[in-house]
Design a protein around this motif. Structure first.
Motif, PDB file in Angstrom:
ATOM      1  N   THR A  87     -79.046 -22.262  10.461  1.00 26.40           N
ATOM      2  CA  THR A  87     -80.738 -22.750  10.281  1.00 26.40           C
ATOM      3  C   THR A  87     -80.868 -23.211   9.250  1.00 26.40           C
ATOM      4  O   THR A  87     -80.545 -23.381   8.178  1.00 26.40           O
ATOM      5  CB  THR A  87     -81.271 -20.697  10.083  1.00 26.40           C
ATOM      6  N   VAL A  88     -82.019 -24.706   9.363  1.00 35.29           N
ATOM      7  CA  VAL A  88     -82.490 -25.067   7.912  1.00 35.29           C
ATOM      8  C   VAL A  88     -84.248 -24.779   7.701  1.00 35.29           C
ATOM      9  O   VAL A  88     -84.958 -24.295   8.625  1.00 35.29           O
ATOM     10  CB  VAL A  88     -82.104 -26.746   7.826  1.00 35.29           C
ATOM     11  N   TYR A  89     -84.053 -24.991   6.889  1.00 34.57           N
ATOM     12  CA  TYR A  89     -85.359 -25.081   5.758  1.00 34.57           C
ATOM     13  C   TYR A  89     -86.003 -26.480   5.352  1.00 34.57           C
ATOM     14  O   TYR A  89     -85.365 -27.028   4.453  1.00 34.57           O
ATOM     15  CB  TYR A  89     -86.066 -23.942   4.840  1.00 34.57           C
ATOM     16  N   LEU A  90     -87.409 -26.905   5.617  1.00 34.41           N
ATOM     17  CA  LEU A  90     -87.844 -27.908   4.860  1.00 34.41           C
ATOM     18  C   LEU A  90     -89.142 -27.024   4.040  1.00 34.41           C
ATOM     19  O   LEU A  90     -90.116 -26.974   4.610  1.00 34.41           O
ATOM     20  CB  LEU A  90     -88.905 -28.771   5.771  1.00 34.41           C
ATOM     21  N   GLN A  91     -88.863 -26.739   2.770  1.00 35.31           N
ATOM     22  CA  GLN A  91     -89.999 -27.218   2.026  1.00 35.31           C
ATOM     23  C   GLN A  91     -90.914 -28.585   1.432  1.00 35.31           C
ATOM     24  O   GLN A  91     -90.127 -29.717   0.786  1.00 35.31           O
ATOM     25  CB  GLN A  91     -89.536 -26.368   0.309  1.00 35.31           C
ATOM     26  N   MET A  92     -91.936 -28.156   1.611  1.00 36.83           N
ATOM     27  CA  MET A  92     -92.349 -29.359   1.206  1.00 36.83           C
ATOM     28  C   MET A  92     -93.423 -28.920   0.266  1.00 36.83           C
ATOM     29  O   MET A  92     -94.773 -28.454   0.599  1.00 36.83           O
ATOM     30  CB  MET A  92     -93.355 -29.670   2.894  1.00 36.83           C
ATOM     31  N   ASN A  93     -93.986 -29.719  -0.787  1.00 35.01           N
ATOM     32  CA  ASN A  93     -94.646 -30.089  -1.426  1.00 35.01           C
ATOM     33  C   ASN A  93     -95.441 -31.030  -2.192  1.00 35.01           C
ATOM     34  O   ASN A  93     -95.435 -31.521  -1.352  1.00 35.01           O
ATOM     35  CB  ASN A  93     -93.813 -29.159  -2.740  1.00 35.01           C
ATOM     36  N   SER A  94     -96.681 -30.696  -3.082  1.00 37.61           N
ATOM     37  CA  SER A  94     -97.440 -32.002  -3.408  1.00 37.61           C
ATOM     38  C   SER A  94     -97.659 -32.351  -1.953  1.00 37.61           C
ATOM     39  O   SER A  94     -97.091 -33.723  -1.975  1.00 37.61           O
ATOM     40  CB  SER A  94     -96.582 -32.923  -3.909  1.00 37.61           C
ATOM     41  N   LEU A  95     -98.602 -31.952  -0.983  1.00 33.27           N
ATOM     42  CA  LEU A  95     -98.888 -32.454   0.467  1.00 33.27           C
ATOM     43  C   LEU A  95     -99.759 -33.681   0.275  1.00 33.27           C
ATOM     44  O   LEU A  95    -100.486 -33.254  -0.591  1.00 33.27           O
ATOM     45  CB  LEU A  95     -98.696 -31.694   0.981  1.00 33.27           C
ATOM     46  N   LYS A  96     -99.253 -34.730   0.764  1.00 29.17           N
ATOM     47  CA  LYS A  96    -100.537 -35.822   0.911  1.00 29.17           C
ATOM     48  C   LYS A  96    -100.922 -35.881   2.373  1.00 29.17           C
ATOM     49  O   LYS A  96    -100.654 -35.667   3.320  1.00 29.17           O
ATOM     50  CB  LYS A  96     -99.616 -36.967   0.527  1.00 29.17           C
ATOM     51  N   PRO A  97    -102.037 -36.887   2.491  1.00 31.38           N
ATOM     52  CA  PRO A  97    -102.982 -36.515   4.148  1.00 31.38           C
ATOM     53  C   PRO A  97    -101.687 -37.206   4.987  1.00 31.38           C
ATOM     54  O   PRO A  97    -101.926 -37.385   5.643  1.00 31.38           O
ATOM     55  CB  PRO A  97    -104.118 -37.451   3.501  1.00 31.38           C
ATOM     56  N   GLU A  98    -100.815 -38.208   4.329  1.00 27.88           N
ATOM     57  CA  GLU A  98    -100.012 -39.499   4.913  1.00 27.88           C
ATOM     58  C   GLU A  98     -99.029 -38.401   5.628  1.00 27.88           C
ATOM     59  O   GLU A  98     -98.125 -39.012   6.367  1.00 27.88           O
ATOM     60  CB  GLU A  98     -99.979 -40.617   4.022  1.00 27.88           C
ATOM     61  N   ASP A  99     -99.011 -37.276   5.107  1.00 26.97           N
ATOM     62  CA  ASP A  99     -97.759 -36.193   5.862  1.00 26.97           C
ATOM     63  C   ASP A  99     -97.978 -35.992   7.102  1.00 26.97           C
ATOM     64  O   ASP A  99     -97.563 -35.080   7.405  1.00 26.97           O
ATOM     65  CB  ASP A  99     -97.453 -35.419   4.710  1.00 26.97           C
ATOM     66  N   THR A 100     -99.616 -36.029   7.178  1.00 31.06           N
ATOM     67  CA  THR A 100    -100.068 -35.546   8.300  1.00 31.06           C
ATOM     68  C   THR A 100     -99.317 -36.028   9.615  1.00 31.06           C
ATOM     69  O   THR A 100     -99.203 -37.300   9.676  1.00 31.06           O
ATOM     70  CB  THR A 100    -101.002 -35.902   8.827  1.00 31.06           C
ATOM     71  N   ASP A 101     -98.673 -35.149  10.323  1.00 37.81           N
ATOM     72  CA  ASP A 101     -97.480 -35.649  11.652  1.00 37.81           C
ATOM     73  C   ASP A 101     -96.984 -34.700  12.447  1.00 37.81           C
ATOM     74  O   ASP A 101     -97.429 -33.235  12.217  1.00 37.81           O
ATOM     75  CB  ASP A 101     -95.734 -36.519  11.300  1.00 37.81           C
ATOM     76  N   MET A 102     -96.606 -35.042  14.105  1.00 37.82           N
ATOM     77  CA  MET A 102     -96.139 -33.779  14.644  1.00 37.82           C
ATOM     78  C   MET A 102     -94.535 -33.595  13.527  1.00 37.82           C
ATOM     79  O   MET A 102     -94.079 -34.949  14.347  1.00 37.82           O
ATOM     80  CB  MET A 102     -95.798 -33.797  16.208  1.00 37.82           C
ATOM     81  N   TYR A 103     -94.074 -32.455  13.690  1.00 31.28           N
ATOM     82  CA  TYR A 103     -92.308 -32.059  12.666  1.00 31.28           C
ATOM     83  C   TYR A 103     -91.398 -32.505  13.920  1.00 31.28           C
ATOM     84  O   TYR A 103     -91.938 -30.994  14.512  1.00 31.28           O
ATOM     85  CB  TYR A 103     -92.519 -32.061  11.953  1.00 31.28           C
ATOM     86  N   TYR A 104     -90.086 -32.425  14.111  1.00 30.73           N
ATOM     87  CA  TYR A 104     -89.656 -32.317  15.257  1.00 30.73           C
ATOM     88  C   TYR A 104     -88.248 -32.380  13.870  1.00 30.73           C
ATOM     89  O   TYR A 104     -87.100 -32.923  13.021  1.00 30.73           O
ATOM     90  CB  TYR A 104     -88.959 -33.697  15.795  1.00 30.73           C
ATOM     91  N   CYS A 105     -87.534 -30.649  14.406  1.00 31.72           N
ATOM     92  CA  CYS A 105     -86.209 -30.626  14.890  1.00 31.72           C
ATOM     93  C   CYS A 105     -85.502 -30.978  15.006  1.00 31.72           C
ATOM     94  O   CYS A 105     -85.240 -31.162  16.105  1.00 31.72           O
ATOM     95  CB  CYS A 105     -86.004 -28.494  14.402  1.00 31.72           C
ATOM     96  N   ALA A 106     -84.542 -31.413  14.703  1.00 35.07           N
ATOM     97  CA  ALA A 106     -82.814 -32.465  15.566  1.00 35.07           C
ATOM     98  C   ALA A 106     -81.711 -32.121  15.122  1.00 35.07           C
ATOM     99  O   ALA A 106     -81.636 -31.609  13.963  1.00 35.07           O
ATOM    100  CB  ALA A 106     -83.378 -33.597  15.343  1.00 35.07           C
ATOM    101  N   ALA A 107     -81.105 -31.498  15.743  1.00 32.75           N
ATOM    102  CA  ALA A 107     -79.431 -31.819  15.592  1.00 32.75           C
ATOM    103  C   ALA A 107     -78.573 -32.916  16.067  1.00 32.75           C
ATOM    104  O   ALA A 107     -79.147 -33.286  17.240  1.00 32.75           O
ATOM    105  CB  ALA A 107     -78.932 -30.355  15.636  1.00 32.75           C
ATOM    106  N   ARG A 108     -77.139 -33.639  15.562  1.00 32.93           N
ATOM    107  CA  ARG A 108     -76.201 -34.179  15.966  1.00 32.93           C
ATOM    108  C   ARG A 108     -75.595 -32.994  16.739  1.00 32.93           C
ATOM    109  O   ARG A 108     -75.158 -31.861  16.816  1.00 32.93           O
ATOM    110  CB  ARG A 108     -75.776 -35.262  14.931  1.00 32.93           C
ATOM    111  N   LEU A 109     -74.484 -33.858  17.416  1.00 28.56           N
ATOM    112  CA  LEU A 109     -73.470 -33.070  17.795  1.00 28.56           C
ATOM    113  C   LEU A 109     -72.351 -32.630  17.114  1.00 28.56           C
ATOM    114  O   LEU A 109     -72.340 -33.140  16.100  1.00 28.56           O
ATOM    115  CB  LEU A 109     -73.050 -33.690  18.956  1.00 28.56           C
ATOM    116  N   PRO A 110     -71.610 -31.393  17.198  1.00 26.85           N
ATOM    117  CA  PRO A 110     -70.742 -31.268  15.948  1.00 26.85           C
ATOM    118  C   PRO A 110     -69.929 -31.752  15.594  1.00 26.85           C
ATOM    119  O   PRO A 110     -69.268 -32.808  16.232  1.00 26.85           O
ATOM    120  CB  PRO A 110     -70.235 -29.873  16.354  1.00 26.85           C
TER     121      PRO A 110
END
Length: 129
Positions: free
Chosen positions: A78-101
């Motif tokens: 499990t991972v968390y992304l804390q996003m502070n001081s957000l800007k309008p240009e941060d507007t997007d669809m955010y995708y979680c991704a993982a590599r092979l072990p």
């Protein structure tokens, strides 16, 4: 079957904060590099932040350094992304991704979404001015 489930997206005003969560299931390893990419329709997927769980090493896109923090949760994979001081240009669809072990990420990985075989469905982040 590997699944990545994201949560935490939403709408916020510029300067505000959001926290995204991603929980992975379907693999036993706890050594999969994980992180976040984002994408606007019609544009290429852009790396945001990645973490190697064993070393706890993180990598960030220049555009988010100092504002976003990626961390591991106490629950496995499990991972968390804390996003502070957000800007309008941060507007997007955010995708979680993982590599092979066992295949660690490096600073170059932020720019290589094709190295990630596992993806979540995405969560929308909207920042208004």
């Amino acid at each position: 079957q590997v699944q990545l489930v994201e949560s935490g997206g939403g709408s916020v005003q510029a300067g505000g904060s959001l926290r995204l969560s991603c929980a992975a299931s379907g693999y036993t390893s706890s050594n999969n590099c994980m992180g976040w990419f984002r994408q606007t329709p019609g544009k290429e997927r852009e790396g945001v932040a990645l973490i190697n769980p064993r070393s706890n090493t993180t990598y960030y896109a220049d555009s988010v350094k100092g504002r976003f923090t990626l961390s591991q949760g106490t629950a496995k994979n499990t991972v968390y992304l804390q996003m502070n001081s957000l800007k309008p240009e941060d507007t997007d669809m955010y995708y979680c991704a993982a590599r092979l072990p066992g295949i660690p990420c490096g600073p170059w990985s932020v720019g290589r979404p094709s190295d990630f075989p596992y993806w979540g469905q995405g969560t929308q982040v909207t920042v208004s001015s």
